[in-house]
Design an enzyme around this catalytic site. Structure first.
Site, PDB file in Angstrom:
ATOM      1  N   PHE A 385       0.822  -1.206   0.000  1.00 14.39           N
ATOM      2  CA  PHE A 385       0.000   0.000   0.000  1.00 14.39           C
ATOM      3  C   PHE A 385       0.861   1.263   0.000  1.00 14.39           C
ATOM      4  O   PHE A 385       0.501   2.276  -0.601  1.00 14.39           O
ATOM      5  CB  PHE A 385      -0.930   0.018   1.217  1.00 14.39           C
ATOM      6  CG  PHE A 385      -2.144  -0.849   1.066  1.00 14.39           C
ATOM      7  CD1 PHE A 385      -2.655  -1.143  -0.187  1.00 14.39           C
ATOM      8  CD2 PHE A 385      -2.791  -1.377   2.176  1.00 14.39           C
ATOM      9  CE1 PHE A 385      -3.776  -1.948  -0.339  1.00 14.39           C
ATOM     10  CE2 PHE A 385      -3.919  -2.178   2.042  1.00 14.39           C
ATOM     11  CZ  PHE A 385      -4.415  -2.458   0.783  1.00 14.39           C
ATOM     12  N   HIS A 386       2.002   1.195   0.681  1.00 15.90           N
ATOM     13  CA  HIS A 386       2.859   2.374   0.723  1.00 15.90           C
ATOM     14  C   HIS A 386       3.579   2.602  -0.615  1.00 15.90           C
ATOM     15  O   HIS A 386       3.994   3.730  -0.900  1.00 15.90           O
ATOM     16  CB  HIS A 386       3.868   2.260   1.873  1.00 15.90           C
ATOM     17  CG  HIS A 386       3.274   2.604   3.204  1.00 15.90           C
ATOM     18  ND1 HIS A 386       2.583   1.688   3.962  1.00 15.90           N
ATOM     19  CD2 HIS A 386       3.243   3.770   3.903  1.00 15.90           C
ATOM     20  CE1 HIS A 386       2.155   2.262   5.078  1.00 15.90           C
ATOM     21  NE2 HIS A 386       2.539   3.532   5.058  1.00 15.90           N
TER      22      HIS A 386
END
Length: 563
Positions: A385-386
């Site tokens: 997600f990052h």
């Protein structure tokens, strides 16, 4: 609306037209909330990685999962949504216009979203809603948390109807003409968002609010998670598509080129609409109660979004190469070497594009039925997600900020701010490389996500995990420095840069481009196909979930879902 006295060669005077002050005030209001959210959410992220490193204890009785919830909600939901809605309003204003009545309704959308955000934030800060941004049942928050989230969603719906009305009126006044590309893209994104957010709205209004108020004794956990991930995966594309808007239609202008293919850009967005919603089960691959056949079908549909992603990559690099060769840069990679690397408006989004390569590969792994079991519920998913939203999307948003904010405030992007922006982008890239890389590796070693614990008993594996958690703390600290720099740049561009006119860069189409087919804007057909795919993917398994749900309350040892 005033123009510069001198128009430079090859400069489109229309792109120098200032947005009216009343409209700019509206759009900047969205940006203020977005960048305040960036600072608060970034601070919470820094505290998280410090706690996980084992070298920091939260003061004043603050709970780890409290700051984790703030971090997730305020960055993944508030920052992104406010920036996207504000940015899309500017795109619609520039391409199809905004009436006074539409502006008033847009203010209504802003205030509904803002009030909802404040209500939600207060419950989290008071420790009444430490349920993470996924708010999985049987974790229960204060009713105000769910009511606030519902208000945020309703506010975005109001914005969506304004956008659709803007395009409708433009089409009515321009019969037979194709709609401006950016207006088409905004419309697609808001159609996708509206259809997808119906799922989370239903879960909140029908399940969570009555349950949290005590009107319902139990909640069907599998139904709630299915409705959330019906929304949760297209949420990723709601983040991503505004970045694609910039890549397709704005970056070519910044590098001195033209749009490669209007038809290809529109088709890619239509395909994202088709294949972004009916794929939520790939976030629930280990959930009991869902037939494996339907999980497999939705995994296949998930992989279909690879097609428009590859179309986008082809279009972008075709634009880069054609533009470079027109400027006389020969050789195999001469065009690449002479891209405007010193222009932060290009450099920041390009670094985001590079991050999407490993980010997309990680997404394929997460959606793969067998391979997913290795990384399921590990901190690998957090690292993924990052890379996607926190690097690809956010760096593109930062790249947009460098020209959009001065355009709205009547100021200039100075050379000093441009240099600082280049430095900020490098800081962000290095910090994310360290932090996300450590998350991916620790996830492969079995390190859990969501957990605040860092002491695993002194075993060899614990020592290894501890090293990667310390690396995450180092990377997170560097990222927070990047956040401070970006907030400073935002303030500088808003209040202190020299007065002037900054262009609103929108690329023109190639002169010899093939005309865009009229059927490309057959909205009834695209919406009908989208609804048909959703009904195909969800009707039978959803009915099966409801019919075969166990009576009474769900036990608290129900396994946490994939994301």
């Amino acid at each position: 609306m005033a123009l510069r006295n001198v128009v430079l060669p090859n400069e489109d005077p229309r792109q120098l037209l200032a947005i009216p002050k009343q409209e700019a005030k509206l759009y900047m209001s969205f940006m203020y909330v977005a960048f305040i959210s960036l600072f608060i959410g970034g601070l919470m992220g820094l505290l998280q990685v410090l706690v996980r490193s084992g070298s920091f204890t939260l003061p004043f009785g603050i709970g780890y999962y409290q700051i984790l919830t703030v971090h997730g909600v305020i960055l993944a939901l508030v920052l992104t949504t406010f920036f996207i809605i504000g940015f899309q309003f500017t795109l619609m204003s520039k391409t199809v216009g905004m009436s006074v009545k539409q502006r008033k309704v847009s203010w209504l959308a802003f205030w509904i979203m803002t009030i909802g955000t404040l209500v939600t934030a207060v419950t989290i800060l008071l420790g009444k809603a430490s349920v993470l941004y996924t708010f999985y049942a049987p974790l229960k928050a204060h009713p105000a948390f769910y009511i606030g989230l519902a208000l945020v969603i309703v506010g975005t719906w109001v914005a969506a109807f304004v956008n659709w009305r803007q395009l409708y009126l433009w089409k009515k006044g321009h019969p037979g003409e194709k709609s401006p590309l950016l207006a088409f893209m905004v419309t697609i994104n808001m159609i996708m968002w509206f259809i997808a957010s119906l799922g989370v709205a239903a879960a909140v209004l029908v399940q969570f609010i009555p349950w949290s108020l005590g009107y319902a004794e139990t909640i069907n956990v599998l139904v709630s998670r299915t409705l959330f991930w019906y929304f949760g995966h297209p949420l990723v594309y709601f983040w991503l598509l505004p970045a694609y808007m910039a890549w397709y239609a704005i970056i070519p202008k910044i590098i001195g080129g033209k749009l490669f293919s209007d038809s290809l850009a529109r088709l890619s967005f239509v395909l994202f609409l088709f294949f972004s919603i009916p794929v939520g089960f790939h976030h629930q691959l280990t959930e009991p109660g869902i037939d494996p056949t339907w999980k497999f079908i939705q995994v296949v549909l998930t992989f279909m979004v690879i097609i428009p992603s590859l179309m986008t990559a082809f279009s972008l690099f075709a634009t880069f190469e054609i533009t470079g060769r027109r400027k006389g840069y020969g050789g195999l990679f001469g065009w690449f070497k002479h891209l405007p690397w010193k222009d932060v408006r290009f450099f920041a989004p390009f670094v985001g594009m590079l991050a999407f390569i490993p980010g997309g590969a990680g997404g394929i792994i997460n959606a793969s039925h067998q391979v997913n079991t290795l990384v399921h519920n590990t901190i690998w998913v957090t690292g993924h997600f990052h890379l996607t939203v926190a690097t690809t999307v956010i760096l593109t948003f930062f790249g947009i900020t460098y020209w959009l904010i001065p355009h709205l405030t009547g100021r200039k992007l100075t050379k000093s701010v441009n240099r600082l922006g280049i430095f900020q982008t490098i800081v962000w890239g290095v910090g994310m490389l360290i932090m996300s890389g450590a998350m991916h590796i620790q996830g492969l070693l079995g390190g859990p996500r969501r957990s605040a614990y860092s002491d695993y008993g002194g075993t060899e594996q614990a020592v290894s995990w501890g090293a990667y958690q310390m690396a995450q703390a180092i990377g997170g600290t560097i990222l927070f420095v990047g956040i401070i720099l970006m907030v400073y740049i935002f303030i500088k561009l808003t209040f202190f840069s020299p007065k002037g006119v900054e262009e609103f860069p929108v690329a023109e189409e190639e002169e010899n481009a093939e005309p865009t087919p009229k059927w490309m804007e057959n909205w009834k057909l695209w919406i009908a196909i989208t609804i048909a795919l959703i009904l195909f993917a969800y009707t039978i398994p959803f009915v099966d979930i409801i019919q075969n749900s166990p009576p009474g309350s769900v036990p608290f040892d129900w396994p946490i879902g994939n994301s």
